[in-house]
Design a protein around this motif. Structure first.
Motif, PDB file in Angstrom:
ATOM      1  N   CYS A   1     -38.004  52.461   1.820  1.00  0.00           N
ATOM      2  CA  CYS A   1     -38.565  53.358   2.828  1.00  0.00           C
ATOM      3  C   CYS A   1     -37.887  53.191   4.186  1.00  0.00           C
ATOM      4  O   CYS A   1     -38.450  53.529   5.220  1.00  0.00           O
ATOM      5  CB  CYS A   1     -40.066  53.122   2.963  1.00  0.00           C
ATOM      6  SG  CYS A   1     -40.529  51.411   3.297  1.00  0.00           S
TER       7      CYS A   1
ATOM      8  N   GLN B   1     -39.490  56.213  -5.412  1.00  0.00           N
ATOM      9  CA  GLN B   1     -39.223  57.396  -4.590  1.00  0.00           C
ATOM     10  C   GLN B   1     -39.337  58.679  -5.410  1.00  0.00           C
ATOM     11  O   GLN B   1     -38.504  59.588  -5.312  1.00  0.00           O
ATOM     12  CB  GLN B   1     -37.847  57.289  -3.948  1.00  0.00           C
ATOM     13  CG  GLN B   1     -37.772  56.304  -2.796  1.00  0.00           C
ATOM     14  CD  GLN B   1     -38.650  56.715  -1.614  1.00  0.00           C
ATOM     15  OE1 GLN B   1     -38.381  57.707  -0.927  1.00  0.00           O
ATOM     16  NE2 GLN B   1     -39.705  55.961  -1.380  1.00  0.00           N
TER      17      GLN B   1
ATOM     18  N   LYS C   1     -33.653  57.199   1.349  1.00  0.00           N
ATOM     19  CA  LYS C   1     -34.380  55.968   1.612  1.00  0.00           C
ATOM     20  C   LYS C   1     -33.643  54.760   1.029  1.00  0.00           C
ATOM     21  O   LYS C   1     -33.043  54.842  -0.037  1.00  0.00           O
ATOM     22  CB  LYS C   1     -35.790  56.039   1.013  1.00  0.00           C
ATOM     23  CG  LYS C   1     -36.660  57.127   1.618  1.00  0.00           C
ATOM     24  CD  LYS C   1     -36.935  56.891   3.091  1.00  0.00           C
ATOM     25  CE  LYS C   1     -37.878  57.944   3.651  1.00  0.00           C
ATOM     26  NZ  LYS C   1     -38.139  57.744   5.087  1.00  0.00           N
TER      27      LYS C   1
END
Length: 777
Positions: A77, A587, A61
């Motif tokens: 993202c 994340q 990501k």
């Protein structure tokens, strides 16, 4: 340093052009090589990989390449961007070049052309790379001798004892100002050091969490200047905080190899950390004679000591009346105990009057002269009590300004449009933001404490009190105190072996806790992330519950932890929003643990802080039966330390897992939140009005049913699986109340009877939540 370093200008050029040729980078080859960047080939802008996740993370990501925006949370993202990345930069002048680089260079990285197989810099923001390279380049060019680098470290000791000792009325406003004072003190010390040694702000490696680190050129007098300043700072701190607060500040010279080699840099940081720890173990050692010399207090009664910090060692000339601002020197003997006076120290008086200004402040201005206003902050400058000076008590004064300022020594709050930026979690509710019902409670409280009757419009801009926040809750009239802390931060940061990674990770954590947290409290989670809203208060809309946003106030947030108080139900929901957004932002590279306790509005704030800290500490060491090591990553919700004895008794029989005082965040998402939503569907919310609070009414089952569910838990604690028949009887008893709504009843059965076993030890949390929502007051 009068002009912007060439390396910073080079970073701005990269943002504009999208690439830099090797010949442009050549003059700074040594500085970049220390950071393990090969500049024999051109560099181009590239997408920034998640800074906190492992490089081999298969999710891959990236942050969206964009400018810093305090109102938009940038989660990593997105997929990698294949096209060219360019920025249209505003006109840049020398003084704000670094902040422009930070604004546009935070969410992009660099990549070699052609791609390098040896080193991956996709997790290093352009800003941190070029800022750190500029600091190293300064050291290489102006540092003296073999040890050209000087690593500076600072760590505050006694923050808890300094901040969380407020006991007076107006405690919420005063504590926020006192917490901000320490944030500002960090910035003040940095400013004084880099100014006196002639360095620039690019020398800041990290700042936050009660400390900072600098990388300065090692010159003849730099170390001694910093050492002298540290000694004078602690003389001031000793007098100001009665020995509770200490500033550990030290330096360590280093060679090129110690900064360039990962293992050597870790040893260098550990060495400096050991020196700071040694200082804290023998703090104020030069003031021991003063520390252990007994003295009679200046104030001999509780009425004339400082009503905020309870200091009794200050003379009348250093005390003020909180209401009028008049100095207490010369007050007639027979009027000293008069209840019309609220005795406070001068600094507490200044901080109290800064409390409301913090809500809307846009800038901080530093002056050498005392401002002509009630509220400001005062710190000793680098020449305070300097030998050979006629004026040996020289101070710097900091004022909060509610409009943009373009001249002088200024810091913009959460804004990168000026020469300096101060990140600050400034979310707070004003009286005018609350519901009409809560505003009436605030007004009644103010009129009770003041002879002069006031109207609602007169208090609209005041910081909401605990009474107002508690009155904004659904159901019980309680305050929620929330403490949260990132798990394993000390160990994680000890493993960092280069200055640029240290800069990037500490800065982005500050960005989350000091800037993005404001948006999370505002119930604006961005990127389609839904807000937790159990009773459907519609936080994004202005309605009977007040203006948009949650009814909470941030006391402190920064580094890796936070302390927030507010309406108990909204603080509870906020804890889940913070955890989810933090998980998205990092994340899952870092986890967070929290503790939340409930209190009456008149409960002392310092005790709220202590109790919620105990809850957080318990959650960090709590463990499920199926786990072999402490996993942290938990929330202790509605923590009640009176239950610890019961929990301990169960532990003696190996049954501690049958009554859990904390739960993993994953279980709260899978069980607690969905179950609470089903409970809400079983009833309705009594709407709030100007004269009555809101609460939840449930017709499908009574308080008696809830008590039966608690008895089910008692059987589970005692007999394990034999609780199931009792649960079945309770559910059978309420089945007819659902009537035609069979689907809702089946959902409830699914959660309370057929769900997997690990939810039942946490069932009491849901029952308590439901009970508090149903209370009328």
């Amino acid at each position: 340093m009068s002009s912007t370093p060439s390396v910073i200008q080079l970073g701005l050029k990269l943002l504009k052009k999208g690439r830099l040729d090797a010949n442009e980078l050549a003059p700074y080859r040594e500085a970049f090589s220390i950071l393990d960047v090969d500049i024999s080939a051109p560099l181009k802008l590239a997408a920034l990989h998640s800074v906190f996740s492992a490089l081999d993370d298969q999710t891959d990501k990236y942050y969206k390449p964009s400018a810093l925006d305090p109102e938009k949370i940038n989660y990593p993202c997105h997929s990698a961007f294949d096209g060219d990345i360019l920025f249209e930069l505003p006109d840049v002048i020398d003084s704000n070049a670094l902040t422009v680089l930070e604004k546009f260079g935070t969410f992009v990285s660099v990549a070699s052309i052609p791609p390098s197989d040896s080193v991956d810099h996709s997790q290093i923001p352009v800003y941190d790379l070029f800022k750190t390279a500029a600091a190293i380049d300064d050291c290489l060019k102006t540092g003296e001798g073999d040890e050209k680098f000087l690593l500076v470290g600072c760590d505050f000791s006694g923050i808890q004892d300094t901040v969380y000792t407020i006991t007076s009325k107006g405690a919420l406003k005063t504590l926020r100002a006192r917490s901000f004072m320490l944030e500002l003190l960090t910035e003040h010390i940095i400013h004084e050091i880099i100014t006196v040694v002639g360095a620039g702000r690019h020398a800041i490696i990290y700042s936050g969490g009660g400390g900072f680190g600098l990388l300065l050129p090692n010159k003849e007098k730099t170390a001694s200047l910093i050492s002298d300043f540290a000694e004078r700072l602690n003389e001031w701190a000793f007098d100001e905080f009665s020995g509770r607060f200490y500033i550990a500040l030290d330096v360590l010279p280093a060679t090129v190899e110690k900064v360039a080699l990962p293992l050597e840099f870790k040893k260098l940081r550990q060495g400096l950390s050991d020196r700071l720890d040694l200082q804290k173990r023998k703090k104020f050692h030069k003031l021991y004679k003063k520390l252990f010399t007994p003295e009679m207090p200046e104030q001999l009664t509780v009425n004339t000591e400082c009503q905020i910090t309870r200091r009794d060692d200050l003379k009348d000339s250093m005390m003020f009346d909180l209401e009028t601002g008049n100095c207490m020197k010369g007050v007639e003997i027979n009027k000293r105990e008069d209840s019309q006076y609220v005795w406070v120290s001068e600094n507490c008086y200044r901080q109290f009057n800064c409390g409301d200004d913090l809500i809307d402040a846009k800038c901080i201005v530093r002056n050498a002269q005392q401002p002509q206003k009630k509220g400001y902050f005062k710190f000793p400058d680098v020449h305070w009590r300097y030998e050979g000076r006629d004026d040996n008590t020289k101070y710097a004064y900091y004022s909060l300004i509610k409009s943009d300022v373009s001249e002088g020594n200024i810091w913009h709050i959460n804004d990168w449009s000026g020469p300096r930026t101060l990140l600050y979690a400034n979310y707070v509710r004003k009286c005018g933001d609350l519901s009409l019902y809560a505003q009436n409670k605030e007004l009644a409280l103010v009129n009770e404490e003041n002879i002069e009757q006031k109207e609602r419009s007169h208090i609209a801009k005041n910081t909401a009190s605990f009474t107002g926040l508690a009155s904004s809750a659904c159901g019980a009239d309680l305050i929620g105190a929330l403490r949260m802390d990132v798990d394993g931060m000390g160990d994680a940061f000890c493993m960092i072996d280069n200055p640029v990674e240290l800069s990037a990770k500490s800065r982005l954590l500050n960005l989350f806790f000091k800037v993005y947290l404001n948006e999370i409290c505002q119930a604006s989670l961005c990127s389609g992330v839904l807000v937790t809203d159990i009773v459907v208060k519609e936080y994004n809309n202005e309605n009977a519950h007040g203006k948009p946003g949650r009814n909470v106030s941030v006391i402190y947030a920064g580094g890796d932890d936070l302390f927030i108080v507010g309406a108990w139900d909204e603080t509870t929901e906020l804890s889940f929003d913070i955890q989810r957004t933090f998980e998205l932002f990092t994340q899952e590279g870092l986890t967070i643990t929290g503790g939340l306790t409930l209190h009456q509005p008149k409960f002392p704030l310092y005790q709220m802080a202590r109790k919620s800290a105990e809850a957080e500490a318990f959650a960090k060491r709590d463990i499920e039966k199926i786990e072999t090591v402490v996993g942290k990553n938990r929330i202790a919700l509605f923590f009640d330390d009176s239950k610890l004895q019961w929990r301990h008794a169960l532990s003696l029989d190996g049954r501690h897992d049958r009554y859990m005082l904390s739960m993993k965040w994953s279980l709260s998402s899978a069980f607690l939140i969905p179950l609470m939503k089903i409970f809400m569907q079983c009833g309705k919310r009594n709407p709030i009005t100007e004269n009555s609070r809101d609460f939840v009414e449930i017709n499908a089952f009574s308080y008696g049913t809830i008590e039966k569910w608690f008895s089910v838990l008692d059987k589970y604690h005692e007999r394990h699986l034999l609780y199931l028949p009792t649960m079945a009887r309770v559910l059978k008893g309420i089945e007819h109340e659902f009537g035609a709504d069979r689907e809702l009843f089946d959902q409830l059965v699914g959660f309370l009877y057929t769900k997997e076993e690990n939810w039942i030890p946490h069932f009491h949390i849901a029952l308590n939540w439901l009970t508090y929502l149903r209370r009328i007051a």
